[in-house]
Design a protein around this motif. Structure first.
Motif, PDB file in Angstrom:
ATOM      1  N   UNK A  18     -60.465  55.310  28.749  1.00 16.79           N
ATOM      2  CA  UNK A  18     -60.579  53.792  29.794  1.00 16.79           C
ATOM      3  C   UNK A  18     -61.573  53.165  28.717  1.00 16.79           C
ATOM      4  N   UNK A  19     -61.052  51.614  28.809  1.00 12.49           N
ATOM      5  CA  UNK A  19     -61.989  50.481  27.707  1.00 12.49           C
ATOM      6  C   UNK A  19     -63.005  50.430  29.091  1.00 12.49           C
ATOM      7  N   UNK A  20     -62.116  49.909  29.902  1.00 12.83           N
ATOM      8  CA  UNK A  20     -62.578  48.783  31.183  1.00 12.83           C
ATOM      9  C   UNK A  20     -62.723  49.315  32.523  1.00 12.83           C
ATOM     10  N   UNK A  21     -63.694  49.732  33.655  1.00 11.62           N
ATOM     11  CA  UNK A  21     -62.764  49.958  34.706  1.00 11.62           C
ATOM     12  C   UNK A  21     -63.281  49.145  35.900  1.00 11.62           C
ATOM     13  N   UNK A  22     -62.769  49.165  37.095  1.00 10.67           N
ATOM     14  CA  UNK A  22     -62.481  48.886  38.288  1.00 10.67           C
ATOM     15  C   UNK A  22     -62.915  47.433  37.849  1.00 10.67           C
ATOM     16  N   UNK A  23     -61.981  47.319  37.226  1.00 10.06           N
ATOM     17  CA  UNK A  23     -61.465  45.296  37.690  1.00 10.06           C
ATOM     18  C   UNK A  23     -60.744  45.035  38.491  1.00 10.06           C
ATOM     19  N   UNK A  24     -62.118  44.219  39.289  1.00  7.52           N
ATOM     20  CA  UNK A  24     -61.559  43.167  40.841  1.00  7.52           C
ATOM     21  C   UNK A  24     -61.700  42.880  40.577  1.00  7.52           C
ATOM     22  N   UNK A  25     -60.592  41.197  40.202  1.00  8.60           N
ATOM     23  CA  UNK A  25     -61.097  39.938  40.245  1.00  8.60           C
ATOM     24  C   UNK A  25     -59.352  39.063  40.078  1.00  8.60           C
ATOM     25  N   UNK A  26     -59.956  37.450  41.018  1.00  7.69           N
ATOM     26  CA  UNK A  26     -58.751  37.365  40.769  1.00  7.69           C
ATOM     27  C   UNK A  26     -59.069  35.831  40.045  1.00  7.69           C
ATOM     28  N   UNK A  27     -57.871  34.663  39.504  1.00  8.05           N
ATOM     29  CA  UNK A  27     -57.413  33.703  38.843  1.00  8.05           C
ATOM     30  C   UNK A  27     -57.125  33.112  39.478  1.00  8.05           C
ATOM     31  N   UNK A  28     -57.826  31.826  39.515  1.00  9.68           N
ATOM     32  CA  UNK A  28     -57.273  30.289  40.605  1.00  9.68           C
ATOM     33  C   UNK A  28     -56.322  29.253  39.822  1.00  9.68           C
ATOM     34  N   UNK A  29     -56.349  28.425  40.396  1.00 11.94           N
ATOM     35  CA  UNK A  29     -55.396  27.532  39.128  1.00 11.94           C
ATOM     36  C   UNK A  29     -56.315  26.376  39.360  1.00 11.94           C
ATOM     37  N   UNK A  30     -56.584  26.041  37.725  1.00 10.31           N
ATOM     38  CA  UNK A  30     -57.804  24.920  37.497  1.00 10.31           C
ATOM     39  C   UNK A  30     -58.514  25.662  36.376  1.00 10.31           C
ATOM     40  N   UNK A  31     -59.044  27.501  36.700  1.00 12.77           N
ATOM     41  CA  UNK A  31     -59.705  28.042  36.241  1.00 12.77           C
ATOM     42  C   UNK A  31     -59.445  28.589  34.881  1.00 12.77           C
ATOM     43  N   UNK A  32     -60.804  27.820  33.579  1.00 15.20           N
ATOM     44  CA  UNK A  32     -60.761  28.341  32.495  1.00 15.20           C
ATOM     45  C   UNK A  32     -61.566  28.990  32.317  1.00 15.20           C
ATOM     46  N   UNK A  33     -61.092  30.327  31.758  1.00 20.83           N
ATOM     47  CA  UNK A  33     -61.791  31.452  31.514  1.00 20.83           C
ATOM     48  C   UNK A  33     -61.709  32.476  30.490  1.00 20.83           C
ATOM     49  N   UNK A  34     -63.225  31.915  29.893  1.00 25.53           N
ATOM     50  CA  UNK A  34     -63.395  32.747  28.781  1.00 25.53           C
ATOM     51  C   UNK A  34     -63.974  34.207  29.351  1.00 25.53           C
ATOM     52  N   UNK A  35     -62.849  35.743  28.141  1.00 22.65           N
ATOM     53  CA  UNK A  35     -63.330  36.666  28.216  1.00 22.65           C
ATOM     54  C   UNK A  35     -64.530  37.055  27.260  1.00 22.65           C
ATOM     55  N   UNK A  36     -64.969  37.302  26.780  1.00 27.38           N
ATOM     56  CA  UNK A  36     -66.892  37.357  26.052  1.00 27.38           C
ATOM     57  C   UNK A  36     -67.097  39.579  25.953  1.00 27.38           C
ATOM     58  N   UNK A  37     -67.782  39.452  24.907  1.00 26.70           N
ATOM     59  CA  UNK A  37     -67.649  40.911  24.623  1.00 26.70           C
ATOM     60  C   UNK A  37     -67.668  41.520  23.113  1.00 26.70           C
ATOM     61  N   UNK A  38     -67.816  42.274  22.592  1.00 29.35           N
ATOM     62  CA  UNK A  38     -68.741  42.448  20.998  1.00 29.35           C
ATOM     63  C   UNK A  38     -67.094  43.346  20.965  1.00 29.35           C
ATOM     64  N   UNK A  39     -66.487  43.180  19.473  1.00 36.22           N
ATOM     65  CA  UNK A  39     -65.456  43.480  18.691  1.00 36.22           C
ATOM     66  C   UNK A  39     -65.222  45.037  19.415  1.00 36.22           C
ATOM     67  N   UNK A 183     -55.397  20.556  34.844  1.00 34.03           N
ATOM     68  CA  UNK A 183     -55.501  20.155  35.703  1.00 34.03           C
ATOM     69  C   UNK A 183     -54.422  19.693  36.306  1.00 34.03           C
ATOM     70  N   UNK A 184     -53.411  18.878  35.783  1.00 34.33           N
ATOM     71  CA  UNK A 184     -51.826  17.965  36.303  1.00 34.33           C
ATOM     72  C   UNK A 184     -50.864  19.133  36.648  1.00 34.33           C
ATOM     73  N   UNK A 185     -51.011  20.046  35.635  1.00 37.18           N
ATOM     74  CA  UNK A 185     -49.702  20.877  36.254  1.00 37.18           C
ATOM     75  C   UNK A 185     -50.571  22.553  37.234  1.00 37.18           C
ATOM     76  N   UNK A 186     -52.136  22.846  37.200  1.00 34.08           N
ATOM     77  CA  UNK A 186     -52.267  23.006  38.490  1.00 34.08           C
ATOM     78  C   UNK A 186     -52.283  24.741  37.632  1.00 34.08           C
ATOM     79  N   UNK A 187     -52.512  24.535  36.456  1.00 34.14           N
ATOM     80  CA  UNK A 187     -51.983  26.434  36.130  1.00 34.14           C
ATOM     81  C   UNK A 187     -53.573  26.970  35.422  1.00 34.14           C
ATOM     82  N   UNK A 188     -53.669  28.247  35.388  1.00 33.21           N
ATOM     83  CA  UNK A 188     -55.039  28.731  34.764  1.00 33.21           C
ATOM     84  C   UNK A 188     -55.175  28.704  33.387  1.00 33.21           C
ATOM     85  N   UNK A 189     -56.770  29.053  32.558  1.00 32.70           N
ATOM     86  CA  UNK A 189     -56.677  29.871  31.236  1.00 32.70           C
ATOM     87  C   UNK A 189     -57.034  30.744  30.873  1.00 32.70           C
TER      88      UNK A 189
END
Lengths: 220, 230
Positions: A18-39, A183-189
């Motif tokens: 396991x690399x990452x555990x117990x992830x509880x998250x939600x992604x909504x339209x309009x979100x621009x989410x950056x995932x950060x962390x070392x290699x 914004x236009x398409x109500x999508x997320x990244x």
């Protein structure tokens, strides 16, 4: 009102371990989410799990987008077909935009061609549209991969270090178009990013991976 | 070169030399080899039989140049035609089979039987396929076309699925995540991405089939070999 696009419930990601555990998250339209962390900490594995390419070790990922064409994925190595022209690569995205399945042996229908033309224009690729992708520079190829996703118009885009090889001008071109589309398409990244400064500039949510846990930073 | 590679290569070479010695047995047989070759050349190969380039007496030649009615010309053209048709048919049949056989496109329960089919088609040399089809279709080019197509499918299919398996994973992953069907991934991603190798194998197979067209003719399956035999 923001719409729920994806939900991670008690998700543990990894391969043998396991690399990452117990992830509880939600992604909504309009979100621009950056995932950060070392290699090597599991950023790409998290993205591949979201894309359905790797099964979570435990928990589940609930995608509220269409299985066909609803999710766009730009891998770190871009996943372009080097032997094919820029236009053909972008057309692949437009094929997935069509709700109906088109036999792959048939050419792209005329009604979908404007979508391809617009994506090529958005990413300043019209002049190279007939050139094989393998002859383009790294930055240009990155724009082709983003244009393919733009033509697909998915609700959720997963991008692995896709701003990495771009110079400042190209980052500007790409992010301007991506943000307008979101914004236009109500999508997320959701994007994995190494350049923290850049991530803070473009994202409205930051997920940081520390010691096998994913923590959402408060940047409001 | 690391030690393990060097030791493995040395042992393999030694084994090959021992086996070679074992197979030859009597090295004295090499004596007189050169003079036998000279006799063969002198008595059988020289002077060439130029009559194969002359127009046949029957049927009556209607061409301006007699060469076009000669046994050599007719036989060679027929061989090239058989090779062309068989390579084209073989390629078209082999490509979907190769897509089924490639582990990066198909699950194991599909790829394994596809590989067994390709392997079975490849296990018989084209001359054996030719004998079988001569029995079914009688002497002539049809038997040759069937024989060579069968062999081409087995041989080309293996080269094709190995090429498809050699492509990078990123385009496949991107297309899977987008929700593409297996047919779309095969046609729009895997085939264009491995196109260079697929074309190279196609050319090689055509050349191979032209050469083998001579051999299958010896058992009556058409082409120049048929004339060599008669």
């Amino acid at each position: 009102m923001a719409k729920l696009l994806a939900k991670l419930v008690d998700v543990s990601v990894g391969y043998e371990t396991t690399l990452i555990d117990e992830i509880n998250l939600e992604i909504y339209s309009g979100d621009v989410i950056a995932v950060l962390g070392p290699s090597g900490i599991g950023k790409t594995t998290l993205l591949r799990t979201l894309a359905g390419l790797v099964r979570p070790i435990s928990g589940f990922v609930e995608l509220k987008v269409k299985r066909r064409g609803g999710l766009g994925y730009i891998p770190q190595r871009l996943g372009l077909i080097g032997n094919m022209s820029v236009r053909s690569n972008v057309e692949m995205g437009a094929r997935m935009h069509a709700s109906k399945w088109l036999p792959p042996i048939f050419p792209l229908p005329k009604k979908l061609r404007p979508i391809v033309d617009k994506a090529l224009r958005n990413f300043d690729l019209t002049d190279f549209s007939n050139q094989p992708v393998r002859t383009l520079s790294g930055g240009q190829q990155r724009r082709v991969a983003t244009a393919r996703t733009d033509a697909q118009q998915p609700k959720l885009v997963l991008a692995d270090e896709f701003l990495g090889e771009l110079d400042d001008d190209n980052v500007e071109i790409v992010m301007r178009t991506v943000k307008a589309t979101i914004k236009e398409k109500k999508s997320a990244l959701v994007m994995v990013e190494h350049h923290e400064e850049l991530a803070y500039q473009v994202a409205n949510r930051i997920w940081r991976i520390v010691g096998g846990k994913l923590i959402e930073e408060d940047i409001q | 070169m690391n030690t393990r590679v060097f030791v493995t290569a040395s042992i393999s070479l030694l084994l090959a030399l021992i086996t070679f010695n074992d197979l030859v047995g009597d090295w004295g047989r090499l004596e007189g080899g050169w003079s036998n070759l000279v006799i063969f050349f002198d008595e059988s190969l020289w002077p060439p039989n130029w009559s194969v380039l002359e127009a046949q007496s029957y049927p009556v030649c209607e061409e301006r140049v007699g060469l076009f009615c000669s046994v050599a010309w007719i036989g060679m053209v027929e061989t090239i035609k058989i090779a062309f048709v068989s390579t084209a048919f073989g390629f078209i049949i082999a490509l979907p089979l190769a897509a089924f056989a490639a582990n990066n496109l198909s699950p194991k329960w599909v790829s394994f039987p596809a590989r067994v089919i390709l392997s079975a088609m490849r296990s018989l040399p084209s001359i054996i396929w030719a004998i079988l089809f001569v029995i079914i279709f009688d002497i002539g080019t049809l038997a040759g076309i069937f024989a060579m197509t069968f062999y081409t499918v087995g041989y080309l299919g293996k080269l094709q699925f190995e090429s498809i398996e050699g492509i990078t994973n990123a385009p496949l992953e991107a297309s899977r995540a987008m929700g593409m069907t297996r047919a779309e991934i095969t046609y729009l991603v895997a085939i264009p991405e491995s196109a260079n190798n697929l074309l190279s194998h196609l050319m090689f197979m055509f050349e191979y089939n032209v050469r083998h067209g001579t051999v299958i003719g010896l058992v009556g399956a058409g082409g120049i070999g048929l004339y060599l035999n008669t």
